[in-house]
Motif scaffolding. Structure first.
Motif, short mmCIF file in Angstrom:
data_model
loop_
_atom_site.label_atom_id
_atom_site.label_comp_id
_atom_site.label_asym_id
_atom_site.label_seq_id
_atom_site.Cartn_x
_atom_site.Cartn_y
_atom_site.Cartn_z
N SER A 136 0.82 -1.21 0.00
CA SER A 136 0.00 0.00 0.00
C SER A 136 0.86 1.26 0.00
O SER A 136 0.59 2.22 -0.73
CB SER A 136 -0.93 0.00 1.21
OG SER A 136 -1.85 1.06 1.15
N LEU A 147 1.06 4.17 -2.86
CA LEU A 147 0.83 5.58 -2.55
C LEU A 147 1.98 6.44 -3.07
O LEU A 147 1.77 7.51 -3.66
CB LEU A 147 0.68 5.76 -1.04
CG LEU A 147 0.45 7.19 -0.54
CD1 LEU A 147 -0.83 7.78 -1.13
CD2 LEU A 147 0.39 7.22 0.99
N ALA A 162 1.58 6.88 -6.72
CA ALA A 162 0.54 7.86 -7.06
C ALA A 162 1.10 9.28 -7.02
O ALA A 162 0.87 10.08 -7.94
CB ALA A 162 -0.64 7.72 -6.10
N VAL A 178 -4.39 8.50 -9.89
CA VAL A 178 -5.66 8.08 -9.27
C VAL A 178 -5.76 6.56 -9.22
O VAL A 178 -6.20 5.97 -8.22
CB VAL A 178 -6.85 8.68 -10.04
CG1 VAL A 178 -8.17 8.09 -9.55
CG2 VAL A 178 -6.87 10.20 -9.90
N LEU A 201 -3.81 5.22 -6.41
CA LEU A 201 -4.50 5.44 -5.13
C LEU A 201 -5.57 4.38 -4.88
O LEU A 201 -5.71 3.88 -3.76
CB LEU A 201 -5.13 6.83 -5.11
CG LEU A 201 -4.20 8.03 -4.90
CD1 LEU A 201 -4.98 9.33 -5.01
CD2 LEU A 201 -3.51 7.95 -3.54
N ALA A 213 -3.86 1.25 -3.85
CA ALA A 213 -3.36 1.32 -2.47
C ALA A 213 -4.48 1.01 -1.48
O ALA A 213 -4.26 0.32 -0.47
CB ALA A 213 -2.78 2.71 -2.19
#
Length: 448
Positions: A331, A335, A338, A426, A429, A432
């Motif tokens: 995750s 992130l 992103a 996006v 994200l 994640a």
């Protein structure tokens, strides 16, 4: 009474040995050759765009058809691996994409057969290249996962995935030093792709078959011999194991059964989003840089530097995955991907293009390493190849979309580089968030 352990438990208790290294490197070389082929097409596309006068939409068709093959291959490869063995499918995939890549180097130019015919032949061969590539990756990660000691299994799989960076760097070097040299430079680069066919012989006879697969097939003596060879390499005394033949598990599990459906859905979402963003960015970056006015050689040089940042990304992910665990590591790296994608899309100078590109490369490839570690841990042996392959196959649908002439070229025309990379951000994200729904499997034994 003597202590008894299953063969899987006996493998899990072992330290990392020369036998593990041989399996990791042997599988990793195949992985690197896979990456080299995928990476090469981005440089070949840029060269053909200039040499054959192909518009972005035509280049998109060439890239897209390869990912159609990868989607089919990933789904079929995992399914076949659960039925005819991990090693056999691994070797077969190397043969398929090695021959198809080598044949791609011999495609006639448009001056002889016309532009549409030349593109059609190249695209057809790219489909078969993708078929082999798509099947190979989930099968290799499954095989290595089933031999890796549970205490460091995640780290080992990230190490396997790090060979992807080696292959992509090889592609970048070929793109930088070989493709621009002459009009046939891209042909010589693709010709290197015949190497996997030769390497397949080593895979078939030099790497072991999965112990868990052998037990499912009732081939207990072969399974016992494989485990004992690893115990001998570690200097560990063998202990009795109960007979575990084909009756130990019926192999009728479904990846969509109640106990697996949430993890399957979450895994598919992560695979879809990371494919959309990774291939949307890295397949198109050389062409995007050329479109921004950078000379072909210079754009390839930028791409080479950005690619080098993949290696430290893998190294950090390999360390964190056994410290933080799979879910958090995956995750966090998504992130970071992103944020990096958004920054790259708005980078105003050469220096920032390289800096933010390196950040994207670092985080994105670290996330890939964690993702490949997670997949095989989510399912039992009877559907482990199917589960990892199906997720990869679904993810390749995103690869088809993002490499099509109707996606990145359209977004570039509508909003410049910032728009597609904002979309990629996006998607990272979303991935994640989905990663947080996956169960944490650090230091746990693979399900039987």
């Amino acid at each position: 009474m003597a202590e008894t352990m299953t063969r899987a438990q006996r493998l899990d208790r072992l330290p990392f040995t020369r036998k593990h290294t041989k399996l990791l490197v042997g599988s990793g070389v195949g992985w690197a050759l896979d990456a080299m082929d995928v990476g090469l097409i981005s440089f070949v596309m840029a060269a053909l765009g200039a040499q054959w006068g192909l518009a972005p939409d035509m280049l998109g068709y060439i890239a897209m058809i390869g990912f159609v093959g990868m989607a089919v291959g990933a789904s079929l490869g995992g399914w076949f691996a659960d039925r005819i063995g991990r090693r056999n499918v691994f070797a077969l995939t190397l043969v398929v994409y090695g021959i198809a890549t080598g044949a791609s180097a011999l495609v006639p130019g448009p001056e002889g057969i016309g532009i549409m015919a030349a593109v059609a032949i190249l695209a057809t061969l790219r489909f078969f290249v993708g078929l082999g590539l798509g099947a190979e990756l989930p099968v290799a990660s499954t095989l290595v996962s089933e031999y890796a000691p549970k205490a460091i299994r995640g780290r080992v799989i990230v190490g396997l995935e790090a060979f992807w960076a080696v292959g992509w760097i090889m592609a970048a070097l070929l793109g930088y030093f070989l493709i621009p040299v002459s009009e046939d430079g891209w042909r010589w680069a693709l010709g290197v792709g015949i190497v996997p066919t030769l390497y397949a012989l080593y895979v078939r006879f030099g790497l072991p078959e999965s112990v868990r697969y052998l037990e499912k097939q009732g081939r207990v003596e072969e399974a016992e011999a494989a485990v004992r060879s690893y115990e001998e390499a570690a200097g560990v005394q063998a202990v009795p194991s109960p007979d575990q033949g084909a009756s130990a598990n019926t192999g009728t599990e479904s990846i969509w059964s109640p106990q697996y459906r949430v993890r399957t859905a979450a895994l598919w979402i992560v695979w879809f989003c990371i494919n959309l963003s990774y291939y949307g960015a890295f397949i198109w970056i050389p062409s995007i840089l050329v479109g921004r006015g950078f000379p072909l050689v210079r754009s390839f040089g930028f791409t080479l530097v950005i690619t080098l940042a993949q290696l430290p990304g893998y190294a950090v992910a390999a360390w964190l995955i056994e410290v933080w665990g799979r879910r958090i590591t995956l995750s966090v790296f998504l992130l970071g991907s992103a944020i990096s994608a958004g920054l790259f899309g708005f980078a105003p100078t050469e220096t920032l293009i390289i800096v933010f590109g390196c950040m994207l490369s670092f985080f994105n490839l670290g996330a890939w390493g964690a993702l490949y570690a997670v997949g095989p841990e989510l399912y039992p042996t009877g559907v482990r190849g199917t589960g990892t392959g199906a997720a990869a196959g679904f993810g390749r649908i995103a690869s088809i979309i993002t490499t099509s002439p109707w996606f990145v070229p359209v977004l570039l025309a509508a909003g410049g580089v910032a728009l597609p990379f904002s979309v990629f951000g996006v998607a990272f994200l979303v991935a994640a968030g989905a990663a947080l729904l996956l169960p944490e499997q650090r230091a746990t034994a693979l399900a039987a």
